[in-house]
Write a protein that holds these residues in place. Structure first.
Motif, PDB file in Angstrom:
ATOM      1  N   ALA A   1     -17.745  46.794   6.582  1.00 36.75           N
ATOM      2  CA  ALA A   1     -18.121  45.629   5.785  1.00 36.75           C
ATOM      3  C   ALA A   1     -18.164  44.383   6.655  1.00 36.75           C
ATOM      4  CB  ALA A   1     -17.127  45.432   4.640  1.00 36.75           C
ATOM      5  N   THR A   2     -19.270  43.665   6.587  1.00 37.96           N
ATOM      6  CA  THR A   2     -19.362  42.405   7.336  1.00 37.96           C
ATOM      7  C   THR A   2     -18.608  41.293   6.633  1.00 37.96           C
ATOM      8  OG1 THR A   2     -21.382  41.680   6.210  1.00 37.96           O
ATOM      9  CG2 THR A   2     -21.652  43.057   8.159  1.00 37.96           C
ATOM     10  N   HIS A   3     -18.487  41.388   5.298  1.00 31.20           N
ATOM     11  CA  HIS A   3     -17.949  40.300   4.507  1.00 31.20           C
ATOM     12  C   HIS A   3     -16.455  40.430   4.245  1.00 31.20           C
ATOM     13  CE1 HIS A   3     -18.814  43.560   1.735  1.00 31.20           C
ATOM     14  NE2 HIS A   3     -18.087  42.967   0.797  1.00 31.20           N
ATOM     15  N   ALA A   4     -15.786  41.367   4.895  1.00 37.16           N
ATOM     16  CA  ALA A   4     -14.336  41.464   4.761  1.00 37.16           C
ATOM     17  C   ALA A   4     -13.693  40.182   5.271  1.00 37.16           C
ATOM     18  CB  ALA A   4     -13.814  42.663   5.545  1.00 37.16           C
ATOM     19  N   THR A   5     -12.628  39.755   4.623  1.00 33.49           N
ATOM     20  CA  THR A   5     -11.935  38.530   5.035  1.00 33.49           C
ATOM     21  C   THR A   5     -10.505  38.786   5.484  1.00 33.49           C
ATOM     22  OG1 THR A   5     -11.348  38.095   2.721  1.00 33.49           O
ATOM     23  CG2 THR A   5     -13.343  37.032   3.572  1.00 33.49           C
ATOM     24  N   GLU A   6     -10.070  40.046   5.450  1.00 36.03           N
ATOM     25  CA  GLU A   6      -8.781  40.424   6.013  1.00 36.03           C
ATOM     26  C   GLU A   6      -8.831  41.904   6.379  1.00 36.03           C
ATOM     27  OE1 GLU A   6      -5.658  39.883   3.189  1.00 36.03           O
ATOM     28  OE2 GLU A   6      -6.572  41.182   1.670  1.00 36.03           O
ATOM     29  N   ILE A   7      -7.979  42.283   7.293  1.00 35.32           N
ATOM     30  CA  ILE A   7      -8.023  43.633   7.855  1.00 35.32           C
ATOM     31  C   ILE A   7      -7.821  44.702   6.793  1.00 35.32           C
ATOM     32  CG2 ILE A   7      -5.555  43.722   8.410  1.00 35.32           C
ATOM     33  CD1 ILE A   7      -8.397  45.041  10.670  1.00 35.32           C
TER      34      ILE A   7
ATOM     35  N   GLY B   1     -19.060  28.303  37.055  1.00 35.71           N
ATOM     36  CA  GLY B   1     -20.129  28.041  36.104  1.00 35.71           C
ATOM     37  C   GLY B   1     -19.633  28.211  34.683  1.00 35.71           C
ATOM     38  N   SER B   2     -20.210  27.437  33.783  1.00 33.50           N
ATOM     39  CA  SER B   2     -19.864  27.537  32.366  1.00 33.50           C
ATOM     40  C   SER B   2     -21.127  27.713  31.539  1.00 33.50           C
ATOM     41  CB  SER B   2     -19.102  26.296  31.888  1.00 33.50           C
ATOM     42  OG  SER B   2     -17.855  26.187  32.525  1.00 33.50           O
ATOM     43  N   PHE B   3     -20.979  28.398  30.406  1.00 30.22           N
ATOM     44  CA  PHE B   3     -22.122  28.627  29.536  1.00 30.22           C
ATOM     45  C   PHE B   3     -21.611  28.872  28.126  1.00 30.22           C
ATOM     46  CE2 PHE B   3     -25.494  31.181  27.559  1.00 30.22           C
ATOM     47  CZ  PHE B   3     -26.632  30.490  27.949  1.00 30.22           C
ATOM     48  N   THR B   4     -22.318  28.327  27.149  1.00 26.31           N
ATOM     49  CA  THR B   4     -21.978  28.550  25.746  1.00 26.31           C
ATOM     50  C   THR B   4     -23.148  29.208  25.034  1.00 26.31           C
ATOM     51  OG1 THR B   4     -20.481  26.641  25.664  1.00 26.31           O
ATOM     52  CG2 THR B   4     -21.322  27.468  23.559  1.00 26.31           C
ATOM     53  N   ASP B   5     -22.875  30.322  24.396  1.00 26.62           N
ATOM     54  CA  ASP B   5     -23.846  30.974  23.524  1.00 26.62           C
ATOM     55  C   ASP B   5     -23.232  31.016  22.133  1.00 26.62           C
ATOM     56  OD1 ASP B   5     -26.118  32.352  22.645  1.00 26.62           O
ATOM     57  OD2 ASP B   5     -26.202  33.579  24.459  1.00 26.62           O
ATOM     58  N   HIS B   6     -24.008  31.414  21.145  1.00 28.62           N
ATOM     59  CA  HIS B   6     -23.539  31.334  19.769  1.00 28.62           C
ATOM     60  C   HIS B   6     -23.819  32.617  18.989  1.00 28.62           C
ATOM     61  CE1 HIS B   6     -23.993  27.091  20.916  1.00 28.62           C
ATOM     62  NE2 HIS B   6     -23.061  26.835  20.007  1.00 28.62           N
ATOM     63  N   LEU B   7     -22.871  32.977  18.137  1.00 29.48           N
ATOM     64  CA  LEU B   7     -23.153  33.891  17.044  1.00 29.48           C
ATOM     65  C   LEU B   7     -23.727  33.072  15.895  1.00 29.48           C
ATOM     66  CD1 LEU B   7     -20.043  36.254  16.804  1.00 29.48           C
ATOM     67  CD2 LEU B   7     -22.335  36.859  17.585  1.00 29.48           C
ATOM     68  N   GLU B   8     -24.578  33.687  15.092  1.00 28.37           N
ATOM     69  CA  GLU B   8     -25.261  32.941  14.036  1.00 28.37           C
ATOM     70  C   GLU B   8     -24.687  33.172  12.650  1.00 28.37           C
ATOM     71  OE1 GLU B   8     -29.036  35.887  13.372  1.00 28.37           O
ATOM     72  OE2 GLU B   8     -28.553  35.183  15.383  1.00 28.37           O
ATOM     73  N   HIS B   9     -23.694  34.064  12.540  1.00 29.19           N
ATOM     74  CA  HIS B   9     -23.190  34.435  11.220  1.00 29.19           C
ATOM     75  C   HIS B   9     -21.748  34.887  11.374  1.00 29.19           C
ATOM     76  CE1 HIS B   9     -23.217  36.074   7.149  1.00 29.19           C
ATOM     77  NE2 HIS B   9     -24.485  35.724   6.994  1.00 29.19           N
ATOM     78  N   ASN B  10     -20.871  34.458  10.458  1.00 29.73           N
ATOM     79  CA  ASN B  10     -19.469  34.866  10.556  1.00 29.73           C
ATOM     80  C   ASN B  10     -19.142  36.112   9.741  1.00 29.73           C
ATOM     81  OD1 ASN B  10     -19.089  34.078   7.842  1.00 29.73           O
ATOM     82  ND2 ASN B  10     -18.302  32.057   8.406  1.00 29.73           N
TER      83      ASN B  10
ATOM     84  N   SER C   1     -13.611  29.117  23.404  1.00 32.88           N
ATOM     85  CA  SER C   1     -14.432  29.694  22.332  1.00 32.88           C
ATOM     86  C   SER C   1     -13.855  29.363  20.965  1.00 32.88           C
ATOM     87  CB  SER C   1     -14.531  31.214  22.509  1.00 32.88           C
ATOM     88  OG  SER C   1     -15.104  31.544  23.757  1.00 32.88           O
ATOM     89  N   SER C   2     -14.655  29.607  19.934  1.00 37.35           N
ATOM     90  CA  SER C   2     -14.260  29.321  18.556  1.00 37.35           C
ATOM     91  C   SER C   2     -12.956  30.003  18.173  1.00 37.35           C
ATOM     92  CB  SER C   2     -15.371  29.791  17.607  1.00 37.35           C
ATOM     93  OG  SER C   2     -14.933  29.825  16.269  1.00 37.35           O
ATOM     94  N   GLY C   3     -12.247  29.385  17.240  1.00 35.59           N
ATOM     95  CA  GLY C   3     -11.121  30.061  16.618  1.00 35.59           C
ATOM     96  C   GLY C   3     -11.605  31.236  15.791  1.00 35.59           C
ATOM     97  N   GLN C   4     -10.687  32.132  15.432  1.00 33.55           N
ATOM     98  CA  GLN C   4     -11.092  33.282  14.625  1.00 33.55           C
ATOM     99  C   GLN C   4     -11.669  32.804  13.308  1.00 33.55           C
ATOM    100  OE1 GLN C   4      -7.292  35.301  14.944  1.00 33.55           O
ATOM    101  NE2 GLN C   4      -6.863  34.979  12.776  1.00 33.55           N
ATOM    102  N   VAL C   5     -12.645  33.562  12.812  1.00 33.09           N
ATOM    103  CA  VAL C   5     -13.436  33.112  11.675  1.00 33.09           C
ATOM    104  C   VAL C   5     -13.119  33.947  10.437  1.00 33.09           C
ATOM    105  CG1 VAL C   5     -15.282  32.230  13.145  1.00 33.09           C
ATOM    106  CG2 VAL C   5     -15.378  34.603  12.329  1.00 33.09           C
ATOM    107  N   ARG C   6     -13.738  33.565   9.324  1.00 32.41           N
ATOM    108  CA  ARG C   6     -13.418  34.162   8.040  1.00 32.41           C
ATOM    109  C   ARG C   6     -13.856  35.622   7.930  1.00 32.41           C
ATOM    110  NH1 ARG C   6     -15.992  32.436   2.225  1.00 32.41           N
ATOM    111  NH2 ARG C   6     -14.542  33.616   0.898  1.00 32.41           N
ATOM    112  N   GLY C   7     -15.053  35.932   8.443  1.00 30.80           N
ATOM    113  CA  GLY C   7     -15.603  37.269   8.298  1.00 30.80           C
ATOM    114  C   GLY C   7     -15.271  38.193   9.443  1.00 30.80           C
ATOM    115  N   ALA C   8     -15.956  39.342   9.490  1.00 30.50           N
ATOM    116  CA  ALA C   8     -15.528  40.471  10.319  1.00 30.50           C
ATOM    117  C   ALA C   8     -16.133  40.495  11.715  1.00 30.50           C
ATOM    118  CB  ALA C   8     -15.852  41.770   9.598  1.00 30.50           C
ATOM    119  N   VAL C   9     -16.350  39.331  12.333  1.00 31.30           N
ATOM    120  CA  VAL C   9     -16.903  39.314  13.694  1.00 31.30           C
ATOM    121  C   VAL C   9     -15.857  38.940  14.729  1.00 31.30           C
ATOM    122  CG1 VAL C   9     -19.274  38.875  12.942  1.00 31.30           C
ATOM    123  CG2 VAL C   9     -17.760  36.936  13.439  1.00 31.30           C
TER     124      VAL C   9
END
Length: 527
Positions: A139-145, A238-247, A274-282
């Motif tokens: 499930a991508t939309h899980a919010t806890e393990i 060197g530094s570089f930032t890329d992005h995920l588009e969906h949490n 990098s970002s803090g941990q997010v709500r969804g399953a990524v």
């Protein structure tokens, strides 16, 4: 006692141990129950020292292979080597110990000689269901393990050679495809036993001390070669930032920032910004991030470097606990390796590109692009779970086009043949082809993605499509064009609807789902 090995002896030891790991992996593949392992080969195998130090691996999945040393070392520490006995077999899928996600079950068999552990043989395999809120446990939309399935601490599946039937019954009671899971678990145990026999045969020939010296020589050799390969890279930062588009729950631009520093024969890869941990399953475990770092260094420095503990000796990986790339309880992690691992690789490659020239390829498709379809087949009255990751376009190199419709970076599985899909599941494959023209143009062209369309033929099903680069682009380099984004659609009687990169949909018989994976970025201006 000899501590030095000449080049011939090291090569003999390397090949002998690698052949055992490969044989273990092939036994697992050939005797497994689910198409996900038998056909797709979503599994890995390795040999480890008594404390979990990696000695040798089969050439399977970079993600599994890179994280298993962290997981196994933590398992042995938590369970306690002193508590293990001959005939014991441990299993776990705990991501917070170093696993990837819950479907990836690791089975570990200690090998004893005269009551002392001399080595461990371990396999990791993706099981088609381990419970949770959707069939396939992805499930991508899980919010806890807890929503992702059954989390198994390090426990004995076998104790002194005896199957722990009550434990297995408890586990299978919470799994939709219990027959497949039981069969695949027993297959892992049997493959490990084959590895145990082969290692003991080697010990009869070399002796316990000779086996230990050989393992240490291989690790020392790998470290020496890795330091030499790194020293050939340009020093710099060197530094570089890329992005995920969906949490997993909502669309959101989630930054992954990598800073790479090369100094002599050592590398530091810092992802703490990098970002803090997010709500969804990524979210993903630290072990996944460490696996990505090892992969990129081997890819850029020397792809022929031996894969054992010596590879990581000159590589430091810095993260921030509680972040997207170092998730802590109770963060969901099902798609951390499917999506986030690929973006970590992109970010690290981008950081290397900042101070190197002609070394880094353009971005590949950026996702393992997993689709799960599951429900009860009305023809049999039993649950089924179709699980597959789809290839995409490979990023172009300065002197070579990217390959089309292939697995890249942290994944290395095969596809499920159309005939197997239609035999095993209430699904019809309506299209399976290369998505022509999706690779980025350039002096070297990015590889094209692929297109697959499935239609449900019987009953109802829950579908979880998970990809990335739907609203962003696999980047080109040196004037090369970006790759074409991915596209996910649900096909209903009334028409088709485009879906976000991560979603969940319900299908009825006659309806379908399709995915076009992203093309790879191009390299250099087209002439």
């Amino acid at each position: 006692m000899r501590t030095d090995f000449n080049a011939v002896e090291i090569e003999i030891a390397r090949n002998r141990l690698a052949s055992i790991a490969e044989e273990v992996g092939m036994a697992l593949i050939r005797t497994s129950y689910s198409p996900n392992i038998k056909d797709r080969r979503d599994c890995s195998a390795g040999i480890y020292g008594p404390d979990g130090e990696l000695i040798s691996q089969a050439e399977h999945i970079p993600l599994h292979l890179g994280l298993m040393p962290t997981l196994i070392a933590n398992v042995i520490t938590e369970y306690g080597a002193e508590n293990l006995r001959p005939g014991d077999v441990l299993m776990t899928n705990n991501p917070y110990l170093g696993g990837s996600h819950l479907p990836d079950m690791c089975v570990i068999t200690p090998i004893f000689v005269d009551g002392v552990i001399i080595a461990l043989v371990a396999t990791m395999a993706h099981h088609v269901d381990v419970g949770g809120i959707t069939p396939g446990s992805m499930a991508t939309h899980a919010t806890e393990i807890y929503q992702e399935g059954v989390r198994v601490p390090p426990v004995r599946l076998f104790a002194a050679g005896e199957l722990q039937r009550e434990l297995l019954s408890l586990l299978l009671m919470n799994i939709r495809t219990a027959d497949k899971t039981r069969g695949d678990l027993m297959t892992q145990v049997a493959a490990n036993r084959l590895g145990e026999r082969r290692i003991l045969e080697l010990v009869e020939e070399w002796g316990v001390a000779g086996f230990a010296r050989s393992a240490r020589a291989l690790i020392t050799y790998a470290e020496r070669r890795t330091r030499a390969a790194i020293s050939e890279l340009p020093d710099g930062t060197g530094s570089f930032t890329d992005h995920l588009e969906h949490n997993g729950v909502d669309e959101e631009q989630i930054p992954i920032t990598a800073t790479v520093t090369v100094t002599g024969g050592e590398i530091t890869i810092d992802l703490s910004a990098s970002s803090g941990q997010v709500r969804g399953a990524v979210n993903c475990s630290y072990a996944v991030t460490r696996a990505c770092a090892a992969y990129v260094v081997k890819m850029l420095a020397d792809p022929t470097l031996p894969s054992n503990a010596g590879l990581m000796a000159p590589i430091s990986v810095v993260t921030r606990p509680g972040s997207l790339v170092h998730a802590e309880f109770p963060a969901p992690v099902a798609h951390g390796n499917i999506q986030t691992a690929q973006r970590i690789v992109d970010a690290i490659l981008g950081a290397f590109e900042a101070f190197t020239e002609g070394l880094v390829p353009a971005a590949s498709s950026g996702s393992m692009s997993m689709v799960t379809v599951g429900g009860i087949d009305p023809r049999t009255g039993r649950y089924y779970s179709y699980v597959e990751t789809y290839g995409g376009g490979q990023g172009a190199y300065p002197d070579a086009d990217g390959a089309s419709a292939v697995h890249t970076h942290m994944t290395n599985t095969r596809n499920t043949p159309c005939e197997v899909i239609e035999r095993e599941y209430p699904l019809r494959v309506e299209a399976y082809e290369i998505a022509r023209g999706t690779g980025g143009a350039g002096r070297s062209r990015g590889g094209d993605g692929l297109y697959r369309r499935l239609r449900l033929t019987h009953g109802e099903a829950i579908v979880v499509p998970g990809t990335s680069r739907v609203t962003t682009f696999p980047w080109g380099l040196d004037g090369g064009a970006d790759g074409t984004p991915a596209l996910v659609e649900v096909h209903r009687t009334a028409g088709s609807e485009q879906l976000p990169s991560l979603s969940r949909v319900d299908l009825e018989a006659g309806e379908g789902i399709s995915i076009r994976t992203a093309g790879g970025g191009g390299y250099g201006k087209a002439e």
